[in-house]
Design a protein around this motif. Structure first.
Motif, mmCIF file in Angstrom:
data_model
loop_
_atom_site.group_PDB
_atom_site.id
_atom_site.type_symbol
_atom_site.label_atom_id
_atom_site.label_comp_id
_atom_site.label_asym_id
_atom_site.label_seq_id
_atom_site.Cartn_x
_atom_site.Cartn_y
_atom_site.Cartn_z
ATOM 1 N N HIS A 153 0.832 -1.201 0.000
ATOM 2 C CA HIS A 153 0.000 0.000 0.000
ATOM 3 C C HIS A 153 0.862 1.244 0.000
ATOM 4 O O HIS A 153 0.688 2.144 0.833
ATOM 5 C CB HIS A 153 -0.959 -0.010 1.201
ATOM 6 N N ASP A 212 -5.952 -3.774 3.627
ATOM 7 C CA ASP A 212 -7.277 -4.185 3.158
ATOM 8 C C ASP A 212 -7.931 -5.209 4.083
ATOM 9 O O ASP A 212 -9.163 -5.233 4.214
ATOM 10 C CB ASP A 212 -7.190 -4.762 1.745
ATOM 11 N N GLY A 215 -12.555 -5.331 1.336
ATOM 12 C CA GLY A 215 -11.676 -4.177 1.481
ATOM 13 C C GLY A 215 -10.754 -3.955 0.300
ATOM 14 O O GLY A 215 -9.884 -3.084 0.365
ATOM 15 N N HIS A 248 -5.445 3.751 -4.989
ATOM 16 C CA HIS A 248 -4.813 2.686 -4.217
ATOM 17 C C HIS A 248 -3.895 3.339 -3.206
ATOM 18 O O HIS A 248 -3.218 4.300 -3.513
ATOM 19 C CB HIS A 248 -4.029 1.718 -5.110
ATOM 20 N N GLU A 266 -8.371 4.732 3.346
ATOM 21 C CA GLU A 266 -8.092 3.417 3.924
ATOM 22 C C GLU A 266 -6.916 3.477 4.901
ATOM 23 O O GLU A 266 -6.923 2.828 5.942
ATOM 24 C CB GLU A 266 -7.890 2.346 2.840
HETATM 25 NI NI NI Z 1 -6.331 -1.161 -0.188
#
Ligand code: NI
Ligand code: NI
Ligand code: NI
Ligand code: NI
Ligand code: NI
Ligand code: NI
Lengths: 248, 248, 248, 248, 248, 248
Positions: F31, F40, F109, F167, F172
């Protein structure tokens, strides 16, 4: 005649009087320097449709991709691995059996599909039985290769003698010339083809048969031969189909 | 001759002069009310070993389980699904190819294996190529069904005429009688067999062929026929094998 | 005793009094510079047959090819990938369960098969349940490794001490010498083997164990040991089998 | 434009100037009481061919069988399981990548194929990388659903409002009416369709949508709409394709 | 220590000094009338994390679903079929090997995973070799079952004697009580458990072990035992891991 | 709420009043230079648990490994191939369906899981039907991506504008900062990320997005945003779940 052009209630009605169905099976693979990559699918579909017209039996869409691993050395060939094609045919048969179809007649246009198709039938019978499908005890599949029907082979022999060969043959090319006039322009004299022989992997195939032909002279093909061979094939398969559908 | 009785350095030495190997492939399935369930594996192994003796080519152990889904309606039949047998033969060929074997000759004793075996060869060629195996361009596999060799079929016809049938045939039973005297005691006159016909799923097979035989009279089989047929098969396959190994 | 030599009505009769069956499972893989590639299949089959004779329980043909990926660095090894062997054993168990066999006893000759065999049992139980097989709630499979039976390990320890090692062991080689006299001529003194250790991939295996042996001295093996070990194994497994067959 | 009508040297030449190719992907499944079972394959193929004509990019044969598990409650539906369709698309992409195709544009006619197609792309990228294919780092696949292109959805909305629905929609039926006049005769007024909703298994689907339609009124479809929608789709996708082919 | 809490550059740096990684593997399955369904995943993860803390080796997320087919007769059990778990572990190992990890240490909390995990290792070694991964010759995987570590078994024996049993054991339950205080409230005296025995399919398991326990008395478990056992396990595995990572 | 902390009788009781269950599905993948590899899975699990708390619906353990083939060019990424993840989700759904669960709600996720998850649902419906499971006609699965819920996307837009990216997004990352304070220390200003674009194979991904981010600025993330987004997601999904569970 074409399943693709029926509605589902049409199929329900059809099943009340006939449990048979025709699946055309082809391949998408090189057919020599002048032949069409779609030859096996085009011819299988054409024969199947003509057979459907004559017999009144439904014809599914053509499965245009078959097992052509050995042709992968030539651009444009698209091959399903044997395990993949096995699964495809298995699922097709199971779908049809679920609806009550009991006699499944595969009109095949490609030698390389034969083994996998037969293996798929056995796999499908097993699944039908283990799922306890109502038709399982009555389910029957049959592989019919139009280019190997007796009358077709005899006529091809008459027309082309030993220049028929085994791949990119004038008889299959002739059918495509009949179906697609645009292909006639591709026809040209070719050097002597590599002699017929065995088939193994893609590199070996390209080494043995450098231009993709196996002993054939596709330049001999004429569209009018194609029409004749198509009719000959449809008539020959009609008898096979009739026997298949009516057998106890 | 038997790979099973070689050490690995023996095989390394062997590979310096010969890249060929023989795989016997059988099945474990019903062979009628009097025939042995192991018939196809016993005969394939015996023919392969005799072929190995005459040719000097290594013989692997027999793969005794094949594709016998249609015989599952009879007790004792053990079947690999087509997808399973495909994987087995694929892995066997790939193992051998990894060591440098280039010509793999399968001596088969069971009609039901034919389609899946050919499909497996195509799958194996594909994997050999995609893994980039050194032998990939030279790898060749060949299926040889001993019971379909010309001289074998001719001799069977002479001995048994149309009572040879297609399953649990006197010719294959004769070979087992020669190999295992204990089987002679099982021989007894049987009622007329159900006529030959097509093969589909297990329930259909049992309905058509209630005692498992397809048109055959195995009571005609004699052990001395078996010896003769075994030799005939080995000699016929020896020529095929020789051609296969020496072909360019 | 040998399923291969029974007819299907024989098996039907057998099932009326016994629901048990023995499957010998071997491997075809290198066994050091002097040992036979077929060792694991030969020994598993011999133990299984002797066990069958003593117990009256049917013995199927041997599955001679097992999971031997780590031996693929040595010529002659033929390995099924774990996923393939899993499918093979799954299909064998399901075939037998379809006929009503409820207790399936695998006599194994190769350590590398153990994990996959147990995984296959679980897969087979699941399929039997999801297919709704009549025997599903009663189906039981058991893995029995002849070379790990207590009395066998004790006797091997007495005979060979720590030169028994873990692969190409004198005890398994002794059984093959007893079964095939021709193997005696291969016996010769070998240098100290690489010490026992762990097993990973084929390249790692060959690096650790350059001649294929794991800590063993197969030159100590004698045919008469083999006979004794075979009997010891059969007797030990007979008790296991008896318990397995009669357990509630 | 049609790969099927090219020879392999044609494809070799084509690849010197373009690495793109179009795959039409359909389905063979019920489309309500009056719609054609082949709708999704017929429309995907027609759009792809028109797109090919406008762009000069090669179009492979249509894969006429897709993922239609939820339609299996209606006669005539033929479905590939998701795992099967995944393998089919994987093999098609890998075949093309082997020849040097780098941009693969799937023109899809069926919502049920979308998830599996995207999963197949990921599987294919992985295989291309693990096989070390020369094009692996440059391989790109794109899914394009003609019926979801902005201009198509807008025009369908104008023509049919909320009677477009989600399955057996007037817009897709219109395209089939344009392609096959024989289908016009099937058109008839239908009762109000079941309202749109979610899609799960085949029994649930048949319960929710008893005649197979999801909120649609296919009787509104006219052949002339079909021609217009076909052109609209081809034009919309031409931009997408152009962007896809020229993207860095 | 937790891979989940690292960034990818962290992992790149880590790989410069250590090629080892720990994978916790659990199961989600019934653990008797009072035990937690997540027991095997909770304990494996806790042991793995403690092991990571003591050793400095990275710990991946827990794979919480394992092979629990035999527990499917009890509500809440979620099982991967052996073939599925084999694929999962294969893909995990291959992912790690792609990055350069060479020593993969699986901390397992569930006996039912053992066979499949070992089979997966063999499959992964084979794929690593056939893909030609750079680390293939050095790739090593090891299965370590925390509940079978010598010191853990000895301490469990001291604490619970033969009431430890084989499933839903007080030792594993104790660890969960330590980890989740809320579970303490579920503890209650239970009737004598069914005695330990063999494990086959789900119906057989439920018949033999009606409340899911195999010979165990989980009421003996105390949270403080859990802490002690967790430390004991981590310490025992630390030695195994250290040996594994440093072995030549 | 956590299935992992229930006993099987708890689940039996639960099923008497609710047939629904929540499965959190994550991924273990890069990530960006500062984000956690477990993002995720951590976020999906946190959202699912909060959703469980609010709704009273059981939450299974998280499946922490998903389809992340395109991230394999970055160290630490662990990916299941699509065919593997398909099998995992299939087996999970079938396990739950066997116990009588009818509504399965996957809280996802990771965008890369979406296609395969939907394909798995279709595969599972098919198997449930072909096995004749009692719940087959009522079985429904739903994929819910927390990061795509309307209120979540709106709030992310407010907080981060177009620096949200696709992304390693700040939204997140914010959730992970809230869940694991230790991650806050990793936060640092990063150069402008590569712009958003398409996703293909791993080499292509690394080339396009050299540090792993797609158009995002994760440095904007704050733990307090994470708490808010978590609650927003849980609340948004609670409505979806409620509709899903109560739909006729
Ligand atoms: Ni992700
Ligand atoms: Ni052809
Ligand atoms: Ni036979
Ligand atoms: Ni051995
Ligand atoms: Ni449609
Ligand atoms: Ni446990």
């Amino acid at each position: 005649i074409r399943l693709a052009l029926q509605s589902w209630p049409d199929v329900d009605r059809y099943l009340q009087s006939c449990k048979g169905v025709i699946i055309p099976l082809g391949s998408t693979e090189q057919h020599g320097p002048t032949g069409a990559i779609g030859t096996d699918a085009l011819t299988a579909e054409a024969v199947a449709l003509e057979l459907g017209r004559r017999s009144g039996v439904l014809v599914t869409p053509v499965q245009a991709f078959g097992m052509a691993e050995h042709h992968l050395g030539f651009a444009g060939t698209m091959s399903l691995q044997p395990a993949t094609l096995l699964a495809v045919l298995h699922d097709m048969v199971l779908s049809l059996a679920t609806h009550g179809f009991e006699r499944i007649f595969v009109v095949n246009g490609h030698g390389g599909n034969m083994a996998t198709t037969r293996a798929a039938f056995a796999q499908a019978y097993g699944t039908a039985a283990s799922r306890g499908l109502e038709v399982a005890p009555r389910l029957r599949c049959k592989l019919s290769n139009w280019f190997m029907a007796g009358p077709v082979m005899r006529r091809a022999r008459e027309l082309y003698g030993d220049r028929e060969g085994q791949h990119a043959t004038p008889s299959e090319i002739a059918v495509t010339l009949h179906l697609h006039n645009s292909l006639i322009a591709k026809q040209r004299a070719l050097p002597e083809a590599a002699p017929c022989g065995s088939i193994h992997g893609p590199a070996d195939f390209r080494r043995r048969y450098p231009d993709g032909r196996m002993g054939s002279d596709p330049y001999l093909a004429k569209p009018e031969h194609g029409l004749e061979l198509l009719n000959t094939a449809a008539e020959a398969l009609r008898e096979d189909l009739s026997t298949f559908l009516t057998a106890a």
